[in-house]
Motif scaffolding. Structure first.
Motif, mmCIF file in Angstrom:
data_model
loop_
_atom_site.group_PDB
_atom_site.id
_atom_site.type_symbol
_atom_site.label_atom_id
_atom_site.label_comp_id
_atom_site.label_asym_id
_atom_site.label_seq_id
_atom_site.Cartn_x
_atom_site.Cartn_y
_atom_site.Cartn_z
ATOM 1 N N GLY A 247 34.035 21.460 63.483
ATOM 2 C CA GLY A 247 34.037 20.956 64.843
ATOM 3 C C GLY A 247 34.596 21.958 65.820
ATOM 4 O O GLY A 247 34.744 21.663 67.012
ATOM 5 N N SER A 248 34.910 23.171 65.351
ATOM 6 C CA SER A 248 35.656 24.126 66.183
ATOM 7 C C SER A 248 34.786 24.981 67.089
ATOM 8 O O SER A 248 35.306 25.622 67.993
ATOM 9 N N ARG A 249 33.456 25.002 66.873
ATOM 10 C CA ARG A 249 32.608 25.860 67.708
ATOM 11 C C ARG A 249 31.396 25.096 68.246
ATOM 12 O O ARG A 249 30.247 25.472 68.015
ATOM 13 N N PRO A 250 31.631 24.014 68.984
ATOM 14 C CA PRO A 250 30.487 23.277 69.538
ATOM 15 C C PRO A 250 29.652 24.169 70.444
ATOM 16 O O PRO A 250 30.177 24.982 71.205
ATOM 17 N N CYS B 99 26.430 25.878 64.775
ATOM 18 C CA CYS B 99 26.979 26.005 63.422
ATOM 19 C C CYS B 99 26.606 24.824 62.539
ATOM 20 O O CYS B 99 26.811 24.882 61.322
ATOM 21 N N ILE B 100 26.131 23.743 63.141
ATOM 22 C CA ILE B 100 25.838 22.538 62.373
ATOM 23 C C ILE B 100 24.426 22.047 62.708
ATOM 24 O O ILE B 100 23.820 22.465 63.703
ATOM 25 N N THR B 101 23.925 21.163 61.873
ATOM 26 C CA THR B 101 22.628 20.535 62.131
ATOM 27 C C THR B 101 22.687 19.754 63.433
ATOM 28 O O THR B 101 23.641 19.021 63.693
ATOM 29 N N ASN C 233 30.965 17.460 68.271
ATOM 30 C CA ASN C 233 29.658 18.112 68.417
ATOM 31 C C ASN C 233 28.597 17.216 69.049
ATOM 32 O O ASN C 233 27.404 17.492 68.935
ATOM 33 N N GLY C 234 29.019 16.158 69.714
ATOM 34 C CA GLY C 234 28.093 15.363 70.511
ATOM 35 C C GLY C 234 27.221 14.399 69.750
ATOM 36 O O GLY C 234 26.206 13.922 70.266
ATOM 37 N N TYR C 235 27.590 14.060 68.517
ATOM 38 C CA TYR C 235 26.807 13.136 67.713
ATOM 39 C C TYR C 235 26.973 11.683 68.126
ATOM 40 O O TYR C 235 26.062 10.869 67.951
ATOM 41 N N GLY D 188 30.967 32.171 62.361
ATOM 42 C CA GLY D 188 31.439 33.241 63.237
ATOM 43 C C GLY D 188 30.345 34.035 63.912
ATOM 44 O O GLY D 188 30.623 35.027 64.579
ATOM 45 N N GLY D 189 29.084 33.601 63.776
ATOM 46 C CA GLY D 189 27.981 34.305 64.402
ATOM 47 C C GLY D 189 27.592 33.710 65.737
ATOM 48 O O GLY D 189 28.404 33.084 66.414
ATOM 49 N N GLU D 190 26.330 33.883 66.096
ATOM 50 C CA GLU D 190 25.844 33.428 67.398
ATOM 51 C C GLU D 190 24.506 32.707 67.246
ATOM 52 O O GLU D 190 23.760 32.955 66.302
ATOM 53 N N PRO D 191 24.175 31.824 68.210
ATOM 54 C CA PRO D 191 22.884 31.125 68.156
ATOM 55 C C PRO D 191 21.715 32.096 68.271
ATOM 56 O O PRO D 191 21.798 33.117 68.950
#
Length: 321
Positions: free
Chosen positions: A50-53, A57-59, A96-98, A214-217
């Motif tokens: 939940g640290s990088r909304p 990073c998540i589905t 993350n807005g779920y 730790g990457g980017e979209p």
């Protein structure tokens, strides 16, 4: 011959995504080929952190929402579950807005617990897997396309490691992580034991570089689906131009006779070459899979603190206010 359905998809807008998913699943027989009336259907997204909304990073919640709709319309009873390495499912979905989409569907959320299930492997017959995942009537695997600093890529097979409950994941990193081949085989045996009925990959926007967080979209513009998670992973490696030999899960799948040859996969919609991404970034440098005991202990303490102290205190403060 395994069938892998691939489709160019460019939006998470709900109506467009819903239409794309229906088209994606049509060559596989639609959702009705996997879900029957009364089935309890586990939706297993990637809920890493939940640290990088906003960093993909998540589905995406929109994908889970549309899949849950299709499951309900087929007569199934969907529920959402995962076992994050840090925090809780509820905490991650909230950050993350779920929640609005989950509440709109009244979709139950389950925190996984553990149970020991024997696998076909003598080495990993003691795997502790989620009771909720193993006892669901149908499991739909919903991974995110991401680069990974320990495993090169995380796709459908790796996402099923989330069915290993709680801190057991960290202990497996310590126990098997000194040998990448053995760790890859453990992940493959986990996937084989869980045997997802359907895998749908969220590849509209992926996460490249120093993933899994730790990457980017990175816009990729692809959705993929298959009843064969190993074939689907192979297709996405071709899309990303990544040699399966450098991905421990794919290399292990090949050694165990589970990774189909490219020529043995049927692509009824679009081929991987038509969806190729020539500039996908892998990690700048790979990290050891082995966490080591100090990191495992820190991880265990952090998980305990978030789950049993921080989040209950936050909930109590909301009630007081």
């Amino acid at each position: 011959m395994p069938t892998v359905s691939l489709l160019r998809a460019e939006s998470y807008e709900l109506q467009r995504l819903r239409a794309d998913l229906e088209k994606l699943l049509e060559p596989l027989g639609g959702m009705g080929a996997f879900v029957k009336r009364g089935d309890r259907v586990l939706l297993k997204p990637n809920l890493l952190t939940g640290s990088r909304p906003g960093k993909e990073c998540i589905t995406r919640p929109e994908l889970v929402y549309c899949v849950a709709q299709l499951v309900r319309e087929a007569g199934g009873e969907p529920f959402l579950g995962d076992s994050p390495a840090f925090g809780t499912v509820r905490g991650i979905v909230q950050s993350n807005g779920y929640l609005p989409l989950i509440q709109d569907l009244d979709l139950p959320i389950v925190e996984f617990s553990g149970h020991r299930y024997a696998t076909e492997s003598e080495q990993f017959g003691h795997l502790r897997l989620s009771k909720e995942a193993m006892e669901a009537d149908v499991l739909i695997n919903l991974p995110k396309v991401k680069s990974h600093v320990q495993l090169t890529l995380t796709l459908g097979v790796k996402n099923l490691f989330g069915c290993v409950p709680g801190k057991m994941k960290a202990w497996w990193h310590m126990e098997a992580g000194k040998d990448a081949d053995r760790f890859g085989e453990m992940l493959v045996e986990t996937a084989r034991a869980i045997a997802p009925n359907l895998t749908i990959v969220d590849g509209i926007i992926g996460h490249e570089g120093n993933g899994p967080s730790g990457g980017e979209p990175k816009f990729l513009g692809v959705l993929g689906a298959s009843a064969n998670v190993f074939a689907l992973d192979r297709a996405f490696m071709e899309i990303l131009n990544v040699d399966p030999a450098v991905v421990p899960t794919a290399a292990a799948s090949q050694r165990l006779g589970l990774l189909p040859e490219r020529s043995a996969i049927e692509f009824p919609l679009q081929s991987p070459s038509a969806l190729s991404c020539p500039d996908w970034k892998l990690p700048e440098a790979m990290m050891p899979i082995d966490f080591g005991l100090p990191r495992v202990l820190r991880s265990s303490f952090k998980h305990f603190y978030i789950r049993f102290i921080k989040e209950p205190m936050r909930a109590y403060a909301k009630v007081r206010n």
